[in-house]
Scaffold this motif. Structure first.
Motif, PDB file in Angstrom:
ATOM      1  N   UNK A 123       0.865  -1.168   0.000  1.00  0.00           N
ATOM      2  CA  UNK A 123       0.000   0.000   0.000  1.00  0.00           C
ATOM      3  C   UNK A 123       0.902   1.218   0.000  1.00  0.00           C
ATOM      4  N   UNK A 124       0.482   2.257  -0.689  1.00  0.00           N
ATOM      5  CA  UNK A 124       1.301   3.459  -0.760  1.00  0.00           C
ATOM      6  C   UNK A 124       0.487   4.657  -0.261  1.00  0.00           C
ATOM      7  N   UNK A 125       1.119   5.443   0.590  1.00  0.00           N
ATOM      8  CA  UNK A 125       0.519   6.675   1.089  1.00  0.00           C
ATOM      9  C   UNK A 125       1.234   7.816   0.371  1.00  0.00           C
ATOM     10  N   UNK A 126       0.486   8.559  -0.434  1.00  0.00           N
ATOM     11  CA  UNK A 126       1.069   9.653  -1.200  1.00  0.00           C
ATOM     12  C   UNK A 126       0.727  10.959  -0.492  1.00  0.00           C
ATOM     13  N   UNK A 127       1.770  11.708  -0.173  1.00  0.00           N
ATOM     14  CA  UNK A 127       1.616  12.996   0.501  1.00  0.00           C
ATOM     15  C   UNK A 127       2.296  14.071  -0.328  1.00  0.00           C
ATOM     16  N   UNK A 128       1.723  15.255  -0.302  1.00  0.00           N
ATOM     17  CA  UNK A 128       2.425  16.408  -0.879  1.00  0.00           C
ATOM     18  C   UNK A 128       2.078  17.629  -0.044  1.00  0.00           C
ATOM     19  N   UNK A 129       3.043  18.492   0.058  1.00  0.00           N
ATOM     20  CA  UNK A 129       2.884  19.715   0.843  1.00  0.00           C
ATOM     21  C   UNK A 129       2.695  20.868  -0.128  1.00  0.00           C
TER      22      UNK A 129
ATOM     23  N   UNK B  13      -3.288  14.442   1.128  1.00  0.00           N
ATOM     24  CA  UNK B  13      -3.169  12.987   1.131  1.00  0.00           C
ATOM     25  C   UNK B  13      -4.017  12.443  -0.003  1.00  0.00           C
ATOM     26  N   UNK B  14      -3.452  11.520  -0.783  1.00  0.00           N
ATOM     27  CA  UNK B  14      -4.176  10.913  -1.891  1.00  0.00           C
ATOM     28  C   UNK B  14      -4.921   9.671  -1.411  1.00  0.00           C
TER      29      UNK B  14
ATOM     30  N   UNK C  97       0.559  -0.463  -8.484  1.00  0.00           N
ATOM     31  CA  UNK C  97      -0.831  -0.276  -8.045  1.00  0.00           C
ATOM     32  C   UNK C  97      -1.211   1.203  -8.022  1.00  0.00           C
ATOM     33  N   UNK C  98      -0.286   2.049  -7.591  1.00  0.00           N
ATOM     34  CA  UNK C  98      -0.538   3.491  -7.595  1.00  0.00           C
ATOM     35  C   UNK C  98      -0.860   3.964  -9.007  1.00  0.00           C
ATOM     36  N   UNK C  99      -0.074   3.519  -9.977  1.00  0.00           N
ATOM     37  CA  UNK C  99      -0.307   3.914 -11.363  1.00  0.00           C
ATOM     38  C   UNK C  99      -1.617   3.337 -11.894  1.00  0.00           C
ATOM     39  N   UNK C 100      -1.848   2.048 -11.665  1.00  0.00           N
ATOM     40  CA  UNK C 100      -3.070   1.419 -12.167  1.00  0.00           C
ATOM     41  C   UNK C 100      -4.318   2.080 -11.590  1.00  0.00           C
ATOM     42  N   UNK C 101      -4.300   2.391 -10.309  1.00  0.00           N
ATOM     43  CA  UNK C 101      -5.499   2.891  -9.633  1.00  0.00           C
ATOM     44  C   UNK C 101      -5.703   4.395  -9.767  1.00  0.00           C
ATOM     45  N   UNK C 102      -4.622   5.152  -9.935  1.00  0.00           N
ATOM     46  CA  UNK C 102      -4.775   6.613  -9.896  1.00  0.00           C
ATOM     47  C   UNK C 102      -4.203   7.336 -11.103  1.00  0.00           C
ATOM     48  N   UNK C 103      -3.338   6.673 -11.863  1.00  0.00           N
ATOM     49  CA  UNK C 103      -2.663   7.350 -12.969  1.00  0.00           C
ATOM     50  C   UNK C 103      -1.399   8.068 -12.549  1.00  0.00           C
ATOM     51  N   UNK C 104      -1.073   8.033 -11.267  1.00  0.00           N
ATOM     52  CA  UNK C 104       0.163   8.650 -10.786  1.00  0.00           C
ATOM     53  C   UNK C 104       1.298   7.671 -11.026  1.00  0.00           C
TER      54      UNK C 104
END
Length: 159
Positions: free
Chosen positions: A15-21, A29-30, A90-97
């Motif tokens: 699982x990946x938690x994507x954060x940006x400030x 949080x994505x 999974x991040x790419x498949x699910x969100x395009x990121x």
């Protein structure tokens, strides 16, 4: 006679938690909204899923983390990079990121959410396109140097 306990083993997953400030809004949080018929249906979740065989073949398509260092971080003999690969796939498949770089002399720029690769999300998800083949064909290197390992959990069994 007592019922035999379910002895299934957890599947290797990430699982990946994507954060940006963001200067204007602060920390973002994505999360992904799951389809109501999927596992964890109609819930907001972090992107992630089960490892696929291709996740173990990406050693020559990554930046910032060796297999030995990934294994040491997880306390494994082998397969550590596959967890990182599964998270980014999974991040790419699910969100395009797509957290990757072009593998060329000008490939320092991080590629994130590039629409030029959007058409590959579904074939990757469906298993019609191999993850490593996709990365190599587009000269992409996974940006593991932008990831930070956080924790290891096993999801509790449902009752």
């Amino acid at each position: 006679m007592p019922a035999e306990k379910n002895k299934t083993r957890p599947l290797p997953s990430s699982t990946v938690v994507v954060l940006r400030d963001q200067p204007a809004t602060g920390l973002e949080v994505l999360l992904v909204l799951r389809h109501n018929k999927a596992s964890f249906g109609a819930s907001y979740v972090f992107p992630g899923g089960v490892q696929e065989s291709a996740d173990a073949t990406i050693g020559d398509c990554c930046d910032g983390l060796s297999d030995a260092r990934a294994n040491a971080g997880f306390g494994l003999q082998q397969g550590g990079l596959a967890y990182y690969s599964a998270a980014l796939r999974e991040l790419f498949e699910e969100t395009g990121v797509l957290l990757a770089r072009q593998a060329n002399p000008d490939g320092d720029a991080l590629l994130v959410n590039h629409n030029e690769f959007a058409e590959y999300r579904e074939p990757l998800h469906a298993g019609a396109l191999d993850w490593r083949d996709f990365l190599r064909h587009h000269s992409l290197r996974l940006a593991f140097d932008q990831m930070h390992y956080f924790a290891y959990w096993v999801t509790p069994r449902s009752q």
